[in-house]
Design a protein around this motif. Structure first.
Motif, mmCIF file in Angstrom:
data_model
loop_
_atom_site.group_PDB
_atom_site.id
_atom_site.type_symbol
_atom_site.label_atom_id
_atom_site.label_comp_id
_atom_site.label_asym_id
_atom_site.label_seq_id
_atom_site.Cartn_x
_atom_site.Cartn_y
_atom_site.Cartn_z
ATOM 1 N N ALA A 215 1.713 1.326 -0.183
ATOM 2 C CA ALA A 215 0.222 1.342 -0.781
ATOM 3 C C ALA A 215 -0.952 1.363 0.626
ATOM 4 O O ALA A 215 -0.251 0.185 1.664
ATOM 5 N N SER A 216 -1.564 1.115 0.306
ATOM 6 C CA SER A 216 -3.030 1.060 1.469
ATOM 7 C C SER A 216 -4.276 0.515 0.556
ATOM 8 O O SER A 216 -4.310 1.589 -0.137
ATOM 9 N N ILE A 217 -5.316 0.156 1.423
ATOM 10 C CA ILE A 217 -6.219 -0.380 1.189
ATOM 11 C C ILE A 217 -7.412 -0.504 2.730
ATOM 12 O O ILE A 217 -6.546 -0.889 3.467
ATOM 13 N N ARG A 218 -8.677 0.022 2.361
ATOM 14 C CA ARG A 218 -9.549 -0.207 3.136
ATOM 15 C C ARG A 218 -9.639 -1.801 3.392
ATOM 16 O O ARG A 218 -9.892 -2.720 2.479
ATOM 17 N N TRP A 219 -10.304 -2.541 4.632
ATOM 18 C CA TRP A 219 -10.912 -4.109 4.341
ATOM 19 C C TRP A 219 -11.645 -4.021 3.646
ATOM 20 O O TRP A 219 -12.117 -5.171 3.242
ATOM 21 N N SER A 220 -12.575 -3.579 3.236
ATOM 22 C CA SER A 220 -14.007 -3.589 2.448
ATOM 23 C C SER A 220 -12.921 -3.706 1.278
ATOM 24 O O SER A 220 -13.599 -4.594 0.315
ATOM 25 N N GLY A 221 -11.932 -2.920 0.619
ATOM 26 C CA GLY A 221 -11.564 -3.226 -0.618
ATOM 27 C C GLY A 221 -11.608 -1.886 -1.649
ATOM 28 O O GLY A 221 -10.958 -2.000 -2.767
ATOM 29 N N SER A 222 -12.282 -0.505 -0.804
ATOM 30 C CA SER A 222 -12.501 0.246 -1.443
ATOM 31 C C SER A 222 -11.069 1.151 -1.344
ATOM 32 O O SER A 222 -10.524 1.213 0.138
ATOM 33 N N SER A 223 -10.456 2.272 -1.768
ATOM 34 C CA SER A 223 -9.910 3.484 -0.941
ATOM 35 C C SER A 223 -8.486 2.518 -1.675
ATOM 36 O O SER A 223 -7.803 2.910 -0.861
ATOM 37 N N PRO A 224 -8.162 2.365 -2.436
ATOM 38 C CA PRO A 224 -6.473 1.716 -3.034
ATOM 39 C C PRO A 224 -6.085 2.867 -2.798
ATOM 40 O O PRO A 224 -6.343 3.899 -3.630
ATOM 41 N N TYR A 225 -5.021 2.979 -2.740
ATOM 42 C CA TYR A 225 -3.516 4.444 -2.525
ATOM 43 C C TYR A 225 -2.421 3.940 -2.833
ATOM 44 O O TYR A 225 -1.892 2.968 -1.847
ATOM 45 N N TYR A 226 -1.645 4.729 -3.280
ATOM 46 C CA TYR A 226 -0.396 4.515 -3.653
ATOM 47 C C TYR A 226 0.606 5.337 -3.581
ATOM 48 O O TYR A 226 -0.002 6.129 -3.995
ATOM 49 N N ALA A 227 1.836 4.608 -3.082
ATOM 50 C CA ALA A 227 2.725 6.123 -3.282
ATOM 51 C C ALA A 227 3.225 6.452 -4.534
ATOM 52 O O ALA A 227 3.211 5.482 -5.878
ATOM 53 N N ASP A 228 3.724 7.872 -5.028
ATOM 54 C CA ASP A 228 3.975 7.967 -6.357
ATOM 55 C C ASP A 228 5.068 6.801 -7.134
ATOM 56 O O ASP A 228 5.510 6.447 -7.831
ATOM 57 N N SER A 229 6.055 6.522 -5.935
ATOM 58 C CA SER A 229 7.276 5.721 -7.045
ATOM 59 C C SER A 229 6.268 4.161 -7.546
ATOM 60 O O SER A 229 7.918 3.851 -8.047
ATOM 61 N N VAL A 230 5.553 3.865 -6.356
ATOM 62 C CA VAL A 230 5.064 2.515 -7.141
ATOM 63 C C VAL A 230 3.994 2.762 -8.273
ATOM 64 O O VAL A 230 3.260 1.385 -8.877
ATOM 65 N N LYS A 231 3.221 3.619 -8.006
ATOM 66 C CA LYS A 231 1.964 4.063 -8.944
ATOM 67 C C LYS A 231 1.758 3.636 -10.359
ATOM 68 O O LYS A 231 3.100 3.990 -10.833
ATOM 69 N N GLY A 232 1.142 2.932 -10.892
ATOM 70 C CA GLY A 232 0.983 2.585 -12.343
ATOM 71 C C GLY A 232 2.033 0.700 -12.405
ATOM 72 O O GLY A 232 1.750 0.439 -13.424
ATOM 73 N N ARG A 233 2.728 0.290 -11.375
ATOM 74 C CA ARG A 233 3.414 -0.756 -11.361
ATOM 75 C C ARG A 233 2.773 -1.598 -9.939
ATOM 76 O O ARG A 233 2.932 -2.852 -10.450
#
Length: 116
Positions: free
Chosen positions: A49-67
Motif C-alpha cells: 500500500a502507499s499514500i502521499r505524505w499529505s494523506g491523499s491518494s491511498p492505494y492498495y494492492a489487490d491482495s489486501v484491498k478491503g482488509r
C-alpha cells in the motif's frame, strides 16, 4: 536523511488483526510518498500500500484491498497500517518506505506471522 522505524508486528491467528506503525524522523519535510511493502520467505519483496505524505491518494494492492487500511498521525510523523482478517499468506516481514527528494529510505522491517 530520513529514518524509519517500524513496530507492531507479531503472531496472530487467522482472521485476527494487527496494526503496524512506521515512525519517520530526520528530514521529513521532503517526504512526498510513503508505502508499505512485504517480503515472505523465499519470495521477492512486494508492494502492499502507499499514500502521499499529505494523506491523499491511498492505494492498495489487490491482495489486501478491503482488509488493510492506512492512516497517518501528522503530529507524530507516523504512518499506520491496520491489518484485519489476516490470512496465512499475509505472513511476511513488513517494510516501510519513504520517498524524500527522490531518494527511497527503508525501515528495518517488522515480522508478521499468521497461524492457522
Amino acid at each position: 536523511q530520513v529514518q524509519l522505524a517500524e513496530s507492531g508486528g507479531g503472531l496472530v491467528q487467522v482472521g485476527g488483526s494487527l496494526r503496524l506503525s512506521c515512525a519517520a524522523s530526520g528530514r521529513t519535510d521532503g517526504i512526498y510518498n510513503m508505502a508499505w511493502y512485504r517480503q515472505a520467505p523465499g519470495k521477492e519483496r512486494e508492494f502492499v500500500a502507499s499514500i502521499r505524505w499529505s494523506g491523499s491518494s491511498p492505494y492498495y494492492a489487490d491482495s489486501v484491498k478491503g482488509r488493510f487500511t492506512m492512516s497517518r498521525d501528522n503530529a507524530k510523523n507516523t504512518l499506520y497500517l491496520q491489518m484485519n482478517s489476516l490470512k496465512p499468506e499475509d505472513k511476511a516481514i513488513y517494510y516501510c518506505k519513504a520517498r524524500n527528494f527522490g531518494v527511497d529510505y527503508w525501515g528495518q522491517g517488522t515480522q508478521v506471522t499468521v497461524s492457522s
